[in-house]
Design a protein around this motif. Structure first.
Motif, mmCIF file in Angstrom:
data_model
loop_
_atom_site.group_PDB
_atom_site.id
_atom_site.type_symbol
_atom_site.label_atom_id
_atom_site.label_comp_id
_atom_site.label_asym_id
_atom_site.label_seq_id
_atom_site.Cartn_x
_atom_site.Cartn_y
_atom_site.Cartn_z
ATOM 1 N N THR A 195 0.224 3.596 -11.428
ATOM 2 C CA THR A 195 0.080 2.156 -11.218
ATOM 3 C C THR A 195 -1.165 1.885 -10.385
ATOM 4 O O THR A 195 -1.948 0.967 -10.681
ATOM 5 C CB THR A 195 1.321 1.582 -10.513
ATOM 6 N N ALA A 196 -1.366 2.698 -9.339
ATOM 7 C CA ALA A 196 -2.549 2.540 -8.490
ATOM 8 C C ALA A 196 -3.821 2.771 -9.303
ATOM 9 O O ALA A 196 -4.814 2.043 -9.140
ATOM 10 C CB ALA A 196 -2.485 3.516 -7.320
ATOM 11 N N ALA A 197 -3.784 3.756 -10.191
ATOM 12 C CA ALA A 197 -4.960 4.064 -11.008
ATOM 13 C C ALA A 197 -5.250 2.927 -11.980
ATOM 14 O O ALA A 197 -6.406 2.547 -12.181
ATOM 15 C CB ALA A 197 -4.741 5.363 -11.770
ATOM 16 N N LEU A 220 2.355 1.708 -3.474
ATOM 17 C CA LEU A 220 1.386 2.255 -4.434
ATOM 18 C C LEU A 220 1.244 3.760 -4.285
ATOM 19 O O LEU A 220 0.957 4.464 -5.257
ATOM 20 C CB LEU A 220 0.021 1.586 -4.242
ATOM 21 N N ALA A 250 0.832 -1.210 0.000
ATOM 22 C CA ALA A 250 0.000 0.000 0.000
ATOM 23 C C ALA A 250 0.864 1.256 0.000
ATOM 24 O O ALA A 250 0.586 2.219 -0.723
ATOM 25 C CB ALA A 250 -0.928 -0.003 1.206
ATOM 26 N N LEU A 289 -3.077 -7.526 -10.362
ATOM 27 C CA LEU A 289 -2.455 -7.377 -9.052
ATOM 28 C C LEU A 289 -1.010 -7.865 -9.069
ATOM 29 O O LEU A 289 -0.123 -7.230 -8.491
ATOM 30 C CB LEU A 289 -3.262 -8.156 -8.006
ATOM 31 N N ALA A 340 1.095 -5.268 -10.670
ATOM 32 C CA ALA A 340 1.251 -4.111 -9.791
ATOM 33 C C ALA A 340 2.279 -4.396 -8.702
ATOM 34 O O ALA A 340 3.085 -3.528 -8.346
ATOM 35 C CB ALA A 340 -0.093 -3.739 -9.173
ATOM 36 N N LEU A 364 -4.444 -0.209 -11.619
ATOM 37 C CA LEU A 364 -4.920 -1.349 -10.834
ATOM 38 C C LEU A 364 -6.384 -1.161 -10.482
ATOM 39 O O LEU A 364 -7.194 -2.094 -10.594
ATOM 40 C CB LEU A 364 -4.073 -1.497 -9.565
ATOM 41 N N SER A 365 -6.740 0.050 -10.067
ATOM 42 C CA SER A 365 -8.129 0.347 -9.704
ATOM 43 C C SER A 365 -9.056 0.229 -10.911
ATOM 44 O O SER A 365 -10.197 -0.232 -10.781
ATOM 45 C CB SER A 365 -8.216 1.751 -9.105
ATOM 46 N N ALA A 366 -8.567 0.629 -12.081
ATOM 47 C CA ALA A 366 -9.392 0.596 -13.292
ATOM 48 C C ALA A 366 -9.484 -0.802 -13.895
ATOM 49 O O ALA A 366 -10.287 -1.037 -14.796
ATOM 50 C CB ALA A 366 -8.826 1.569 -14.324
ATOM 51 N N GLY A 367 -8.656 -1.709 -13.410
ATOM 52 C CA GLY A 367 -8.691 -3.071 -13.934
ATOM 53 C C GLY A 367 -7.867 -3.283 -15.183
ATOM 54 O O GLY A 367 -7.952 -4.341 -15.814
#
Length: 198
Positions: free
Chosen positions: A31-33, A25, A22, A42, A45, A35-38
């Motif tokens: 990278t976080a964005a 990220l 965490a 994981l 990431a 991962l969140s958007a799919g």
């Protein structure tokens, strides 16, 4: 970390890993964005966090941002596995920051270790965390001996994986490397917890 472990009912090391991921990220917003958007898996990431935010010494912010963009483009624009992405990241890091890469290699090598984790059905995992060259050399020795015995005994139905494992066992327990498993308990396993292979 202890509170997180208790709340989620996981080990302290797992909780620490989640916290570090965490935090990493937080240094890699794109990278976080993704991962969140799919658009980024994981596993991919985790590779980017480990390569770009888990380094010691830390990368300069501008260098980290540039490498993040290049690796994200590679990861999202190609059908690559996390292992392939890790290799690409290592190559880019070595080129962009050779001095830092050398420091990180030396630091990582100081953390080498061997562990034993029990498994089911009387088996266990014996693992070694080694410098890559040493690990490859050890595996090559085991593989050479395993392959040399193929076809010698027509009644020997062991696969290559089992032959490598037996070669490793022979070397560690008897000091010899002949690629056969100690099946009669004749190997000196005092204090090792090992026993005869049925």
């Amino acid at each position: 970390t202890e509170e997180l472990a208790l709340t989620l009912r996981i080990s302290a090391s797992q909780a620490r890993g989640m916290r570090e991921f965490a935090d990493g990220l937080g240094l890699l917003p794109d990278t976080a964005a993704a991962l969140s958007a799919g658009t980024l898996g994981l596993g991919h990431a985790r590779v980017l966090v480990d390569a770009l935010a888990g380094t010691d010494p830390l990368l300069e912010e501008s260098m980290r941002a540039d490498l993040e963009q290049r690796l994200l483009a590679y990861a999202t624009g190609n059908p690559v596995t996390p292992a392939q992405l890790r290799r690409r990241a290592q190559r880019l890091l070595l080129t962009a920051d050779p001095d830092g890469a050398a420091q990180r290699r030396r630091r990582a090598a100081r953390g080498r270790y061997v562990s034993c984790r029990p498994d089911s059905h009387g088996m266990a995992w014996l693992s070694a965390y080694l410098p890559a060259q040493d690990a490859a050399a050890c595996y090559a020795v085991l593989d050479t001996h395993a392959r040399a015995g193929v076809g010698v005994d027509p009644d020997d139905e062991r696969g290559l994986g089992a032959r490598r494992a037996d070669a490793l066992t022979d070397r560690l327990l008897t000091g010899h490397l002949d690629g056969t498993a100690p099946t009669d308990g004749s190997a000196d396993t005092s204090g090792s917890g090992a026993g005869p292979v049925p």
